[in-house]
Design a protein around this motif. Sequence first.
Motif, PDB file in Angstrom:
ATOM      1  N   ARG A  17       0.826  -1.223   0.325  1.00 52.48           N
ATOM      2  CA  ARG A  17      -0.079  -0.061   0.215  1.00 52.48           C
ATOM      3  C   ARG A  17       0.894   1.308  -0.025  1.00 52.48           C
ATOM      4  NH1 ARG A  17      -3.507  -3.171  -1.332  1.00 52.48           N
ATOM      5  NH2 ARG A  17      -5.608  -3.119  -1.051  1.00 52.48           N
ATOM      6  N   PHE A 190     -13.762   7.898  -4.096  1.00 51.84           N
ATOM      7  CA  PHE A 190     -12.886   7.054  -3.577  1.00 51.84           C
ATOM      8  C   PHE A 190     -13.370   5.555  -3.272  1.00 51.84           C
ATOM      9  CE2 PHE A 190     -11.871  10.933  -2.023  1.00 51.84           C
ATOM     10  CZ  PHE A 190     -10.737  11.333  -2.116  1.00 51.84           C
ATOM     11  N   GLU A 191     -14.787   5.411  -2.994  1.00 52.70           N
ATOM     12  CA  GLU A 191     -15.287   3.766  -3.162  1.00 52.70           C
ATOM     13  C   GLU A 191     -15.234   3.121  -4.370  1.00 52.70           C
ATOM     14  OE1 GLU A 191     -16.310   2.545  -0.458  1.00 52.70           O
ATOM     15  OE2 GLU A 191     -15.774   4.301   0.609  1.00 52.70           O
ATOM     16  N   THR A 194     -11.861   1.176  -4.065  1.00 51.97           N
ATOM     17  CA  THR A 194     -12.240   0.066  -3.041  1.00 51.97           C
ATOM     18  C   THR A 194     -13.155  -1.036  -3.694  1.00 51.97           C
ATOM     19  OG1 THR A 194     -12.236   1.461  -1.340  1.00 51.97           O
ATOM     20  CG2 THR A 194     -13.188  -0.356  -0.784  1.00 51.97           C
ATOM     21  N   GLN A 215      -3.693  14.401   0.978  1.00 53.20           N
ATOM     22  CA  GLN A 215      -4.357  13.695   1.482  1.00 53.20           C
ATOM     23  C   GLN A 215      -5.498  12.822   0.673  1.00 53.20           C
ATOM     24  OE1 GLN A 215      -7.754  16.096   3.825  1.00 53.20           O
ATOM     25  NE2 GLN A 215      -8.669  14.283   4.667  1.00 53.20           N
ATOM     26  N   GLN A 216      -5.551  13.341  -0.541  1.00 59.72           N
ATOM     27  CA  GLN A 216      -6.260  12.640  -1.417  1.00 59.72           C
ATOM     28  C   GLN A 216      -5.343  11.316  -1.901  1.00 59.72           C
ATOM     29  OE1 GLN A 216      -7.497  15.661  -4.311  1.00 59.72           O
ATOM     30  NE2 GLN A 216      -9.641  15.459  -3.589  1.00 59.72           N
ATOM     31  N   GLY A 218      -3.043  10.030  -0.246  1.00 61.37           N
ATOM     32  CA  GLY A 218      -2.786   9.067   0.862  1.00 61.37           C
ATOM     33  C   GLY A 218      -3.925   8.116   0.875  1.00 61.37           C
ATOM     34  N   ASP A 219      -4.939   8.789   0.734  1.00 61.17           N
ATOM     35  CA  ASP A 219      -6.379   7.837   0.846  1.00 61.17           C
ATOM     36  C   ASP A 219      -6.672   6.920  -0.299  1.00 61.17           C
ATOM     37  OD1 ASP A 219      -9.086   6.863   0.535  1.00 61.17           O
ATOM     38  OD2 ASP A 219      -9.806   8.738   1.503  1.00 61.17           O
ATOM     39  N   LEU A 220      -6.339   7.364  -1.532  1.00 59.34           N
ATOM     40  CA  LEU A 220      -6.482   6.494  -3.057  1.00 59.34           C
ATOM     41  C   LEU A 220      -5.415   5.418  -2.668  1.00 59.34           C
ATOM     42  CD1 LEU A 220      -7.376   9.322  -5.213  1.00 59.34           C
ATOM     43  CD2 LEU A 220      -8.939   7.228  -4.717  1.00 59.34           C
ATOM     44  N   ALA A 222      -3.800   3.919  -0.133  1.00 63.93           N
ATOM     45  CA  ALA A 222      -4.261   3.180   0.906  1.00 63.93           C
ATOM     46  C   ALA A 222      -5.260   2.100   0.241  1.00 63.93           C
ATOM     47  CB  ALA A 222      -4.682   3.773   2.062  1.00 63.93           C
ATOM     48  N   ARG A 223      -6.163   2.771  -0.513  1.00 62.93           N
ATOM     49  CA  ARG A 223      -7.297   1.606  -1.220  1.00 62.93           C
ATOM     50  C   ARG A 223      -6.662   0.772  -2.375  1.00 62.93           C
ATOM     51  NH1 ARG A 223     -12.649   4.177  -0.120  1.00 62.93           N
ATOM     52  NH2 ARG A 223     -12.457   5.877   1.183  1.00 62.93           N
TER      53      ARG A 223
END
Length: 286
Positions: A17, A190-191, A194, A215-216, A218-220, A222-223
């Motif tokens: 990740r 984002f979903e 996922t 932040q975006q 990092g979120d993406l 991580a997914r």
Amino acid sequence: MPVVSLKEIVDRAFAERYGVPAINIVNDLTLEAVLAGAVDARSPVIVQTSVKTVKSIGSDVLFAMWTAMTKDIDVPVTLHLDHCPERAVITECLDRGWNSVLFDASTLTVEENQRQTVEVVAEARRHGAHVEGEIEAIKGVEDGIGADTEPARQSLDTAIRFITETGVDVFAPSIGNAHGVYSATPELDFERVTDLVQATNIPIALHGGSGMTTQQFGDLIARGCAKVNISTALKIEFMKANLAFLKQAEAGDKWDPPSLFRDVRSHIVSLTTGLADTFGSAGKAW
């Protein structure tokens, strides 16, 4: 570390990740600087070439540059053909030695896109190469490819079927991202990332990365966005660095091209190391 496959790079990033910078170079200087930045950051890197760059430099010269500059490199690197709708160019680059290609048939029907992508995957496999696929155009024009209209979103089931039936190694979804410069912070789905990862367990390519927030990213990542494309940011950095240096040269009436090259190179190296830090790939070389 010799040149490795796209799959080796993205599969490790996907499992751990982190995101790997996939940076579009435009000439020999940017190619060398991106590679140098990856070495400085101890990061894997995906060097990308657009169809426009392949045609302007020539695949033979471009691949010779790549071979010479990566001969003794000690971080994992791979060479990728970005957004290519032309089957002849895909064949040309695979024949020359590119490690992977993005067959961009997003303007075709999903059925025809899928049929031809199956053929491209088979062709790539004969070369020991890999394939990135997509079924939805990414908004924005990049090196003459694309459109400024919002793409039609296909159903999740359609995307999953495309991934499983074509055998692509990486998938690039449309999630509200866009090529070029964003006028505001993008609203991203984002979903969708996922859902695709949970259904297929395939690494995702994030396009339109230039201008997204930390932040975006990092979120993406991580997914499951293991490949993070950067093109516009390099072009802006490259041209603004040239412009600033040339203005100083004019003011001082000092005209020394090697000094220009060194200055611009330092900007591209810093861009690359910064991206590796942001995406979490710094220190991940093996």
